[in-house]
Design an enzyme around this catalytic site. Sequence first.
Site, PDB file in Angstrom:
ATOM      1  N   THR A 159       0.815  -1.212   0.000  1.00  0.00           N
ATOM      2  CA  THR A 159       0.000   0.000   0.000  1.00  0.00           C
ATOM      3  C   THR A 159       0.852   1.267   0.000  1.00  0.00           C
ATOM      4  O   THR A 159       1.975   1.269   0.519  1.00  0.00           O
ATOM      5  CB  THR A 159      -0.901   0.002   1.257  1.00  0.00           C
ATOM      6  OG1 THR A 159      -1.473   1.290   1.431  1.00  0.00           O
ATOM      7  CG2 THR A 159      -0.116  -0.329   2.517  1.00  0.00           C
ATOM      8  N   ASP A 160       0.278   2.353  -0.512  1.00  0.00           N
ATOM      9  CA  ASP A 160       0.961   3.658  -0.446  1.00  0.00           C
ATOM     10  C   ASP A 160       1.106   4.147   0.997  1.00  0.00           C
ATOM     11  O   ASP A 160       1.888   5.059   1.271  1.00  0.00           O
ATOM     12  CB  ASP A 160       0.231   4.711  -1.297  1.00  0.00           C
ATOM     13  CG  ASP A 160      -1.209   4.970  -0.905  1.00  0.00           C
ATOM     14  OD1 ASP A 160      -1.716   4.324   0.037  1.00  0.00           O
ATOM     15  OD2 ASP A 160      -1.845   5.832  -1.555  1.00  0.00           O
ATOM     16  N   GLU A 161       0.371   3.514   1.935  1.00  0.00           N
ATOM     17  CA  GLU A 161       0.415   3.997   3.314  1.00  0.00           C
ATOM     18  C   GLU A 161       1.763   3.719   3.976  1.00  0.00           C
ATOM     19  O   GLU A 161       2.073   4.299   5.020  1.00  0.00           O
ATOM     20  CB  GLU A 161      -0.756   3.411   4.115  1.00  0.00           C
ATOM     21  CG  GLU A 161      -2.067   3.766   3.431  1.00  0.00           C
ATOM     22  CD  GLU A 161      -3.320   3.543   4.253  1.00  0.00           C
ATOM     23  OE1 GLU A 161      -3.237   3.561   5.486  1.00  0.00           O
ATOM     24  OE2 GLU A 161      -4.382   3.372   3.629  1.00  0.00           O
ATOM     25  N   TYR A 185      -1.774  -0.373  10.948  1.00  0.00           N
ATOM     26  CA  TYR A 185      -2.004  -1.028   9.656  1.00  0.00           C
ATOM     27  C   TYR A 185      -0.808  -0.834   8.741  1.00  0.00           C
ATOM     28  O   TYR A 185      -0.251  -1.790   8.184  1.00  0.00           O
ATOM     29  CB  TYR A 185      -3.274  -0.472   8.990  1.00  0.00           C
ATOM     30  CG  TYR A 185      -3.361  -0.783   7.510  1.00  0.00           C
ATOM     31  CD1 TYR A 185      -3.518  -2.087   7.058  1.00  0.00           C
ATOM     32  CD2 TYR A 185      -3.263   0.236   6.554  1.00  0.00           C
ATOM     33  CE1 TYR A 185      -3.578  -2.387   5.695  1.00  0.00           C
ATOM     34  CE2 TYR A 185      -3.329  -0.048   5.195  1.00  0.00           C
ATOM     35  CZ  TYR A 185      -3.482  -1.357   4.769  1.00  0.00           C
ATOM     36  OH  TYR A 185      -3.529  -1.641   3.428  1.00  0.00           O
ATOM     37  N   LYS A 201       2.025  -3.522   7.183  1.00  0.00           N
ATOM     38  CA  LYS A 201       2.278  -3.683   5.746  1.00  0.00           C
ATOM     39  C   LYS A 201       3.758  -3.430   5.424  1.00  0.00           C
ATOM     40  O   LYS A 201       4.352  -4.130   4.607  1.00  0.00           O
ATOM     41  CB  LYS A 201       1.390  -2.737   4.931  1.00  0.00           C
ATOM     42  CG  LYS A 201      -0.102  -3.014   5.025  1.00  0.00           C
ATOM     43  CD  LYS A 201      -0.519  -4.388   4.521  1.00  0.00           C
ATOM     44  CE  LYS A 201      -0.329  -4.569   3.039  1.00  0.00           C
ATOM     45  NZ  LYS A 201      -0.877  -5.878   2.573  1.00  0.00           N
TER      46      LYS A 201
END
Length: 356
Positions: free
Chosen positions: A135-137, A159, A163
Site C-alpha cells: 500500500t501507499d500507506e 495497519y 504492511k
Amino acid sequence: MANERPFERLLVTGGAGFIGSCYVRDVLGRRDGTRITVLDKLTYAGNEANLAPVRADPEMAARLTFVHGDIADADAVRPLVDAVDAVVNFAAETHVDRSILEPEAFLATGVIGVHVLLDACRAATGHPRFVQVSTDEVYGSVPEGHAREEAPLAPRSPYAAAKAAGELLVRSYVITHVVDAVVTRGANTYGPYHHPEKLIPLFITNAIDDLPLPLYGDGLQHRDWLYVSDHAAAVDHVLRHGIAGETYNVVGGAERANREVVTALLERLGKPWSLVREVEDRPGHDRRYAMDGAKLASLGWRAATTFEDGLAATVDWFVANEAWWRATKAGDWDGWYERQYGRRLANGRAAARDGV
Ligand code: NAD
Ligand code: TYD
C-alpha cells in the site's frame, strides 16, 4: 530480468476480499486456462458472495478452488504453495481505524502470515513467484510532491506498519533466499464489493438510508483514488512483467480531498450535503497520500478508469446491490459502528459545505 513464465496455476490469498475477489473474477474471466486456488480466512471482511459471478459460470467455476484457511498456518499453506506457479498475496487486515483499536490481527496476518507464505515459496520445488500486495500507506503522509519507490518507509498507523513489515520480510527473502518476489504499492482503492467500513462505501450506503456521514476532522485530507479493476490489472501486470526484487507504485492519478469525494458521491445519489457531520479526527490521520507512477508506466501499465467514471459505476453498483451490502452491515456491524462512531456522532456537528 522480467519474468515471462505463463503463470497458469495461481494461489490467491485473501481472494474473497474486495480487491482479491476482483482479481479472481477478472483473471478467470479472461478464459485463458488459468486455474486459481483461493486461500481465505473469511474474516468479517471476507465474503464468498464476492466470488458468486465465478460460481455462476460453470466454465469459470471449474477453474476455481476455494480453501478456507489462514496464511499463518504453515501446514495448510505449504502444499498449496507447492502446487502453483505463483502466489498473489492480498490477505491482510485492512482498516486503519480497526488497527488503532485492535492491532493484534494486523500483525498476525501482516507479519507472521507473510513470513509463512515466503518460507513456503522458499521451500517449494517449483520456485513460485511471490507478489506482495502492499500500500501507499507505507510512505506515511506525503505533504508535497509524489513518493517514488526508493523513498523511505515511514508508516504512521499500525495497519501501515504491519504492511511495511511485510515488505521488509519480502526484501529479506529476496536477498537471503533468492525467492522470486515483487511488491506492489496500491493507492486508495474503491469500487463494487468494497466493504462498507471504508469511506466511499460507508458514505454511499449511509446516504441511501439518510444516515449521517461521519467526516473526520476538516475533511481536507487528500487521497489518490484507484478503481478496483485497475488495481487488480496492475497486480497481474507486475506478476507477469515485474522484475524480481522490485517494488512498483500503482497510482490512480485522481488526487481528491475527502470533501470532494463526498460531494461527488452525494451528487450521483441525489442526496443532500446536510447528511455530513464533522466528527473527531482519526488519531495520527495521514494528511495526504501521493505516489509517482512512472516506474510501472515504464513497464507499460496505466490506470484506465477516470475517477468520475469509476465513482459513478461504484455508486450505481451499491444502489443496485442492496442485498450484498445490507448483509455485510449485519452481524457484528452494529457493535463496530457504535464503538467507532457512537461518541463521535453524538459530539459531531453539521459540516459547512465550503473549504474544498
Ligand atoms: P479486504 O479487507 O477487503 O480483504 C482482505 C481479505 O483477506 C479478506 O477476504 C479476509 O478474509 C482475508 N484474510 C484476512 N486475514 C487472513 C488470513 N490470516 N489468512 C487468509 N485470509 C485472510 O482487503 P482489500 O481492500 O481487498 O485489500 C487487499 C490487499 O490490498 C491488502 O493486502 C491491502 O493491504 C492491500 N491494499 C488495499 C488498498 C485499499 O484501498 N483497499 C490499497 C492498497 C493496498
Ligand atoms: P479509508 O477509506 O478508511 O482509507 P484510508 O484510511 O486507508 O485512506 O479512509 C479514506 C479517507 O476518509 C481517510 O482520510 C479517512 C477518511 N474517513 C472519514 O472521514 N470518515 C470515515 O468514516 C472513514 C471510514 C474515513
